[in-house]
Design an enzyme around this catalytic site. Structure first.
Site, PDB file in Angstrom:
ATOM      1  N   ASP A 234       2.097  -4.098   1.267  1.00  0.00           N
ATOM      2  CA  ASP A 234       2.749  -2.971   0.822  1.00  0.00           C
ATOM      3  C   ASP A 234       3.163  -3.081  -0.504  1.00  0.00           C
ATOM      4  OD1 ASP A 234       3.904  -0.332   0.802  1.00  0.00           O
ATOM      5  OD2 ASP A 234       4.207  -0.374   2.844  1.00  0.00           O
TER       6      ASP A 234
ATOM      7  N   ASP B 139      -1.730  -3.501  -3.436  1.00  0.00           N
ATOM      8  CA  ASP B 139      -1.981  -2.187  -3.592  1.00  0.00           C
ATOM      9  C   ASP B 139      -3.174  -1.736  -2.938  1.00  0.00           C
ATOM     10  OD1 ASP B 139      -2.761   0.536  -4.212  1.00  0.00           O
ATOM     11  OD2 ASP B 139      -2.342   0.161  -6.406  1.00  0.00           O
ATOM     12  N   MET B 140      -3.106  -0.948  -1.747  1.00  0.00           N
ATOM     13  CA  MET B 140      -4.342  -1.015  -1.006  1.00  0.00           C
ATOM     14  C   MET B 140      -5.760  -0.226  -1.634  1.00  0.00           C
ATOM     15  SD  MET B 140      -2.959   2.447   1.289  1.00  0.00           S
ATOM     16  CE  MET B 140      -2.306   3.712   0.462  1.00  0.00           C
TER      17      MET B 140
ATOM     18  N   LYS C  26      -1.323   3.285  10.197  1.00  0.00           N
ATOM     19  CA  LYS C  26      -0.466   4.278  10.759  1.00  0.00           C
ATOM     20  C   LYS C  26      -0.050   5.122   9.888  1.00  0.00           C
ATOM     21  CE  LYS C  26       3.445   4.816  13.848  1.00  0.00           C
ATOM     22  NZ  LYS C  26       4.205   5.593  12.762  1.00  0.00           N
TER      23      LYS C  26
ATOM     24  N   HIS D 256      -3.229  10.335   6.146  1.00  0.00           N
ATOM     25  CA  HIS D 256      -2.881  11.701   6.241  1.00  0.00           C
ATOM     26  C   HIS D 256      -2.132  11.969   4.807  1.00  0.00           C
ATOM     27  CE1 HIS D 256       1.394  11.354   8.290  1.00  0.00           C
ATOM     28  NE2 HIS D 256       1.128  10.744   7.447  1.00  0.00           N
TER      29      HIS D 256
END
Length: 368
Positions: A236, A256-257, A270, A274
């Site tokens: 994260d 950073d994804m 999770k 969205h």
């Protein structure tokens, strides 16, 4: 000739007229309830900040108004108004009220709001969603829909209201950052308790897992405790990870994804995708695909599949309400299965399977 006078005849209402009148009255009441439904959220927010569910629980599960007034922090000047708040909360299903004794009790809803070492305490989640930033952003929804010029032509009502996105606000406001992370942790705790108990097969055959955008690590800790053979890490941003103390259960990685994800057998997402539009989701999933092995690797997604398991009005409404929230506070959306499939294929994945979990949520296993 005798003149006769007929009495005026009162028309007898037809069944259709009665039905139309009943529909009118019902529609009128429903319209009022919809118009003032924002007060439900504010009254619920008030109940939690006064800790009313916890007070009723600690008073043995049933409490009179004098008992509650002695237990909650309401100043003397506001005590005469407290019965009105309680009447409203009972009318909307947050509490019960016994007509004979006048005692208030907990409902299945308010049992989820008891802050007393309750593993199912969702009070922090509710408070994280009724904060001033979210509410102010929601008030800009009509402006956002009707404007397409200048500052109004932005990607979400949240940016229109605050000049930036939710992530930047949390980076600048430690209080809202803590509130939001506590809310997600509370919701995750409930969801993960169900998932590790009922969906353990999802974690079979993997030795490592990275919880991407995993916040304070609630999900990763639940997985690590339930499946000790899985080495769990959390990825994260610095404003999240830097405030989390090491616990010896999971590893915390600042990153950073969007840029890269550490190599792992499984990536866990999770309530992540969205938050983003389709193009960004494909970018994130592409990074996920790079991180997992071609053979035996997978991405595990916990999110909503709109229309899936929506076998009641409440379940479907929860899905579309959350979709509207995504419209207000992010550039993302809740997706139906067709929309999920498109971003999976666009990111280069070959197969997936979906199953409902915890009511309106689903768990998706995505394979290279």
């Amino acid at each position: 000739m005798v003149e006769t006078h007929q009495q005026p005849v009162t028309p007898v209402p037809t069944m259709a007229a009665l039905s139309n009148e009943e529909e009118l009255l019902q529609a009128h009441a429903e319209l009022w309830n919809l118009t003032f439904s924002y007060l439900k959220s504010m009254a619920l927010d008030c109940a939690l900040k006064l800790a009313i569910p916890t007070a009723i629980h600690r008073l043995g599960g049933a409490a009179s108004l004098p008992d509650l007034l002695a237990a909650v922090p309401v100043p003397d000047s506001k005590k005469p108004q407290f019965p009105r708040l309680m009447r409203f909360l009972a009318a909307t299903g947050i509490f019960t009220i016994d007509a004979a004794s006048g005692f208030y009790g907990l409902t299945p809803v308010s049992r989820l709001l008891v802050n007393d070492d309750n593993a199912k305490n969702l009070s922090p989640f509710v408070l994280s969603q009724t904060n001033k930033y979210h509410v102010t952003a929601a008030m800009r929804l009509p402006d956002w829909f009707t404007s397409d010029e200048g500052a109004a032509g932005v990607d979400m009502p949240f940016r229109m209201a605050h000049g930036t996105d939710m992530w930047a606000v949390m980076a600048l406001d430690p209080k809202i950052n803590d509130l939001f992370n506590a809310g997600l942790a509370a919701d995750t705790k409930l969801a993960m308790d169900f998932i590790v108990t009922n969906c353990g097969d999802v974690f079979e055959g993997i030795a490592s897992l990275v919880d991407v955008a995993g916040g304070t690590g609630t999900a990763a800790r639940a997985i690590a405790r339930a499946f000790p053979h899985v080495k769990c890490s959390v990825l994260d941003l610095p404003n999240v990870i830097n405030s989390v103390p090491a616990d010896g259960i999971v590893d915390y990685i600042v990153g950073d994804m969007m840029e890269s994800i550490p190599p792992t057998d499984a990536v866990f997402l999770k309530y992540v995708l969205h938050d983003w539009d389709d193009d960004v989701c494909v970018k994130i999933l592409t990074q996920c695909k790079k991180a997992i092995p071609e053979s035996g690797g997978k991405v595990i997604i916990v999110d909503m599949v709109v229309g899936s398991n929506a076998n009641s009005k409440a379940m479907f409404e929860a899905q579309v309400v959350f979709d509207l929230l995504m419209m207000v506070v992010t550039a993302g959306k809740e997706r139906d299965e067709h929309q999920w499939r498109k971003i999976f294929m666009d990111a280069g994945f070959s197969n997936y399977k979906t199953k409902p979990v915890l009511g309106f949520l689903s768990i998706i296993e995505l394979y290279p």
